[in-house]
Design a protein around this motif. Structure first.
Motif, PDB file in Angstrom:
ATOM      1  N   ILE A   4      58.790 146.572   2.266  1.00  0.00           N
ATOM      2  CA  ILE A   4      57.905 145.945   3.005  1.00  0.00           C
ATOM      3  C   ILE A   4      57.727 146.426   4.406  1.00  0.00           C
ATOM      4  O   ILE A   4      58.519 146.962   5.137  1.00  0.00           O
ATOM      5  CB  ILE A   4      58.648 144.415   3.528  1.00  0.00           C
ATOM      6  N   ILE A   5      56.290 146.924   4.789  1.00  0.00           N
ATOM      7  CA  ILE A   5      55.947 147.448   5.813  1.00  0.00           C
ATOM      8  C   ILE A   5      55.112 146.781   6.596  1.00  0.00           C
ATOM      9  O   ILE A   5      54.110 146.490   6.213  1.00  0.00           O
ATOM     10  CB  ILE A   5      55.448 148.889   5.170  1.00  0.00           C
ATOM     11  N   ALA A   6      55.228 146.801   8.029  1.00  0.00           N
ATOM     12  CA  ALA A   6      54.342 146.165   8.943  1.00  0.00           C
ATOM     13  C   ALA A   6      53.586 147.403   9.515  1.00  0.00           C
ATOM     14  O   ALA A   6      54.118 148.231  10.101  1.00  0.00           O
ATOM     15  CB  ALA A   6      55.084 145.444   9.977  1.00  0.00           C
ATOM     16  N   ILE A   7      52.447 147.465   9.504  1.00  0.00           N
ATOM     17  CA  ILE A   7      51.256 148.033  10.178  1.00  0.00           C
ATOM     18  C   ILE A   7      50.909 147.627  11.229  1.00  0.00           C
ATOM     19  O   ILE A   7      50.191 146.561  11.447  1.00  0.00           O
ATOM     20  CB  ILE A   7      49.914 148.524   9.367  1.00  0.00           C
ATOM     21  N   ALA A   8      51.615 148.057  12.525  1.00  0.00           N
ATOM     22  CA  ALA A   8      51.605 147.373  13.815  1.00  0.00           C
ATOM     23  C   ALA A   8      51.119 148.370  14.912  1.00  0.00           C
ATOM     24  O   ALA A   8      51.636 149.266  14.869  1.00  0.00           O
ATOM     25  CB  ALA A   8      52.677 146.640  14.176  1.00  0.00           C
ATOM     26  N   ASN A   9      50.473 147.882  15.895  1.00  0.00           N
ATOM     27  CA  ASN A   9      49.980 148.494  17.154  1.00  0.00           C
ATOM     28  C   ASN A   9      49.566 147.631  18.086  1.00  0.00           C
ATOM     29  O   ASN A   9      48.662 146.780  17.706  1.00  0.00           O
ATOM     30  CB  ASN A   9      49.392 149.678  16.938  1.00  0.00           C
ATOM     31  N   THR A  30      48.987 155.522  -7.765  1.00  0.00           N
ATOM     32  CA  THR A  30      50.358 156.180  -8.178  1.00  0.00           C
ATOM     33  C   THR A  30      51.163 155.311  -9.105  1.00  0.00           C
ATOM     34  O   THR A  30      52.318 155.783  -9.519  1.00  0.00           O
ATOM     35  CB  THR A  30      51.322 156.714  -7.010  1.00  0.00           C
ATOM     36  N   GLY A  31      50.505 154.135  -9.358  1.00  0.00           N
ATOM     37  CA  GLY A  31      51.440 153.415 -10.482  1.00  0.00           C
ATOM     38  C   GLY A  31      52.126 152.242  -9.607  1.00  0.00           C
ATOM     39  O   GLY A  31      52.909 151.585 -10.314  1.00  0.00           O
ATOM     40  N   LYS A  32      52.204 152.164  -8.511  1.00  0.00           N
ATOM     41  CA  LYS A  32      53.226 150.925  -7.798  1.00  0.00           C
ATOM     42  C   LYS A  32      52.302 149.797  -7.760  1.00  0.00           C
ATOM     43  O   LYS A  32      50.857 149.677  -7.782  1.00  0.00           O
ATOM     44  CB  LYS A  32      53.215 151.348  -6.325  1.00  0.00           C
ATOM     45  N   LYS A  33      52.830 148.458  -7.732  1.00  0.00           N
ATOM     46  CA  LYS A  33      52.528 147.304  -7.445  1.00  0.00           C
ATOM     47  C   LYS A  33      52.233 146.880  -5.910  1.00  0.00           C
ATOM     48  O   LYS A  33      53.254 146.811  -5.489  1.00  0.00           O
ATOM     49  CB  LYS A  33      53.052 146.052  -8.194  1.00  0.00           C
ATOM     50  N   VAL A  34      51.065 146.445  -5.487  1.00  0.00           N
ATOM     51  CA  VAL A  34      51.071 146.500  -3.977  1.00  0.00           C
ATOM     52  C   VAL A  34      50.337 144.986  -3.527  1.00  0.00           C
ATOM     53  O   VAL A  34      49.422 144.689  -4.213  1.00  0.00           O
ATOM     54  CB  VAL A  34      50.286 147.604  -3.491  1.00  0.00           C
ATOM     55  N   LEU A  35      50.993 144.498  -2.678  1.00  0.00           N
ATOM     56  CA  LEU A  35      50.479 143.462  -1.953  1.00  0.00           C
ATOM     57  C   LEU A  35      50.088 143.577  -0.573  1.00  0.00           C
ATOM     58  O   LEU A  35      51.045 144.188   0.196  1.00  0.00           O
ATOM     59  CB  LEU A  35      51.350 142.144  -2.158  1.00  0.00           C
ATOM     60  N   LEU A  36      48.881 143.323  -0.096  1.00  0.00           N
ATOM     61  CA  LEU A  36      48.458 143.528   1.240  1.00  0.00           C
ATOM     62  C   LEU A  36      48.467 142.029   2.002  1.00  0.00           C
ATOM     63  O   LEU A  36      47.891 141.212   1.278  1.00  0.00           O
ATOM     64  CB  LEU A  36      47.089 144.000   1.474  1.00  0.00           C
ATOM     65  N   LYS A 121      58.711 138.960  -3.046  1.00  0.00           N
ATOM     66  CA  LYS A 121      58.792 140.438  -2.864  1.00  0.00           C
ATOM     67  C   LYS A 121      59.192 140.871  -4.172  1.00  0.00           C
ATOM     68  O   LYS A 121      58.808 142.143  -4.480  1.00  0.00           O
ATOM     69  CB  LYS A 121      59.784 140.735  -1.771  1.00  0.00           C
ATOM     70  N   ASP A 122      60.014 140.281  -5.080  1.00  0.00           N
ATOM     71  CA  ASP A 122      60.332 140.816  -6.372  1.00  0.00           C
ATOM     72  C   ASP A 122      59.207 141.112  -7.268  1.00  0.00           C
ATOM     73  O   ASP A 122      59.155 141.668  -8.437  1.00  0.00           O
ATOM     74  CB  ASP A 122      61.600 139.823  -7.158  1.00  0.00           C
ATOM     75  N   ARG A 123      58.074 140.792  -7.103  1.00  0.00           N
ATOM     76  CA  ARG A 123      56.876 140.895  -8.020  1.00  0.00           C
ATOM     77  C   ARG A 123      56.055 141.939  -7.483  1.00  0.00           C
ATOM     78  O   ARG A 123      55.160 142.669  -8.164  1.00  0.00           O
ATOM     79  CB  ARG A 123      55.607 139.705  -7.754  1.00  0.00           C
ATOM     80  N   TYR A 124      56.537 142.841  -6.396  1.00  0.00           N
ATOM     81  CA  TYR A 124      55.750 144.117  -5.879  1.00  0.00           C
ATOM     82  C   TYR A 124      56.750 145.039  -5.569  1.00  0.00           C
ATOM     83  O   TYR A 124      57.644 145.037  -5.072  1.00  0.00           O
ATOM     84  CB  TYR A 124      54.845 143.787  -4.511  1.00  0.00           C
ATOM     85  N   ASP A 125      56.209 146.316  -5.607  1.00  0.00           N
ATOM     86  CA  ASP A 125      56.844 147.537  -5.199  1.00  0.00           C
ATOM     87  C   ASP A 125      56.650 147.749  -3.730  1.00  0.00           C
ATOM     88  O   ASP A 125      57.661 148.188  -3.070  1.00  0.00           O
ATOM     89  CB  ASP A 125      56.329 148.875  -5.985  1.00  0.00           C
ATOM     90  N   TYR A 126      55.590 147.284  -3.213  1.00  0.00           N
ATOM     91  CA  TYR A 126      55.077 147.508  -1.692  1.00  0.00           C
ATOM     92  C   TYR A 126      54.389 146.338  -1.238  1.00  0.00           C
ATOM     93  O   TYR A 126      53.675 145.716  -1.945  1.00  0.00           O
ATOM     94  CB  TYR A 126      54.320 148.701  -1.662  1.00  0.00           C
ATOM     95  N   ILE A 127      55.012 145.651  -0.101  1.00  0.00           N
ATOM     96  CA  ILE A 127      54.247 144.718   0.661  1.00  0.00           C
ATOM     97  C   ILE A 127      53.883 145.360   2.014  1.00  0.00           C
ATOM     98  O   ILE A 127      54.709 145.752   2.602  1.00  0.00           O
ATOM     99  CB  ILE A 127      55.039 143.445   0.835  1.00  0.00           C
ATOM    100  N   LEU A 128      52.399 145.540   2.219  1.00  0.00           N
ATOM    101  CA  LEU A 128      52.012 146.064   3.495  1.00  0.00           C
ATOM    102  C   LEU A 128      51.327 144.720   4.150  1.00  0.00           C
ATOM    103  O   LEU A 128      50.601 144.136   3.941  1.00  0.00           O
ATOM    104  CB  LEU A 128      50.789 147.117   3.269  1.00  0.00           C
ATOM    105  N   ILE A 129      51.910 144.530   5.351  1.00  0.00           N
ATOM    106  CA  ILE A 129      51.351 143.404   6.457  1.00  0.00           C
ATOM    107  C   ILE A 129      50.622 144.140   7.544  1.00  0.00           C
ATOM    108  O   ILE A 129      51.163 144.883   8.161  1.00  0.00           O
ATOM    109  CB  ILE A 129      52.644 142.955   7.005  1.00  0.00           C
ATOM    110  N   ASP A 130      49.203 143.853   7.520  1.00  0.00           N
ATOM    111  CA  ASP A 130      48.369 144.332   8.641  1.00  0.00           C
ATOM    112  C   ASP A 130      48.494 143.288   9.772  1.00  0.00           C
ATOM    113  O   ASP A 130      48.012 142.135   9.601  1.00  0.00           O
ATOM    114  CB  ASP A 130      47.105 144.238   7.948  1.00  0.00           C
ATOM    115  N   CYS A 131      49.096 143.695  10.620  1.00  0.00           N
ATOM    116  CA  CYS A 131      49.333 142.862  12.036  1.00  0.00           C
ATOM    117  C   CYS A 131      47.914 142.838  13.203  1.00  0.00           C
ATOM    118  O   CYS A 131      47.115 143.931  13.165  1.00  0.00           O
ATOM    119  CB  CYS A 131      50.309 143.631  12.751  1.00  0.00           C
TER     120      CYS A 131
END
Length: 149
Positions: A4-9, A30-36, A121-131
């Motif tokens: 889980i990654i926050a994209i912040a500034n 690349t084959g990952k399951k991603v939620l934004l 979170k268990d449904r995804y490989d990555y969760i990216l949070i746009d702050c």
């Protein structure tokens, strides 16, 4: 294991949303399951993914977080849209600004987004949070929910 990654500034116009969208789509390729997750009341993530009127969406992050705050039953997939590039996303709109004000009076207010993320979170490989470009309550929620920034 998921990330889980926050994209912040704190500054606007530095490419947070662009990074979130492109990184998410790149990971999907690349084959990952991603939620934004769009944690910005401006709704730019939704606009980047082709939603012309995010303010007219029936379910957004605001509705989901309101259910968490009010301890209402939650369907974790509610409001999640699927983009043709393969990425899933949970949009936001201007109503998020009102929710941020409401969170000030909520117990454990900094963990509301994390409670939702923990459920999905268990449904995804990555969760990216746009702050959003501030250090307000939603950005703090995003930072608490994320494992990295």
């Amino acid at each position: 294991m998921n990330k889980i990654i926050a994209i912040a500034n704190q500054k606007g116009g530095v490419g947070k949303t662009t990074t979130c969208v492109n990184l998410g789509i790149g990971l999907v390729r690349t084959g990952k399951k991603v939620l934004l997750i769009d944690a910005d009341a401006q709704g730019n993530l939704a606009a980047c993914l082709g939603i012309e009127e995010p303010d007219n969406l029936e379910v957004t992050l605001v509705n989901i977080l309101a259910k968490v705050v009010n301890d209402e039953p939650l369907d974790v997939t509610e409001g999640i849209l699927h983009h043709e590039e393969g990425v899933d996303f949970l949009p936001a709109n201007i109503e998020l600004a009102g929710l941020e004000t409401t969170l000030v009076n909520v117990m454990s207010r900094e963990t509301v987004l994390r409670q939702y993320v923990d459920e999905i979170k268990d449904r995804y490989d990555y969760i990216l949070i746009d702050c959003m470009p501030s250090l307000g309550m939603m950005t703090i929620n995003s930072l608490v929910a994320a494992g990295s920034v």
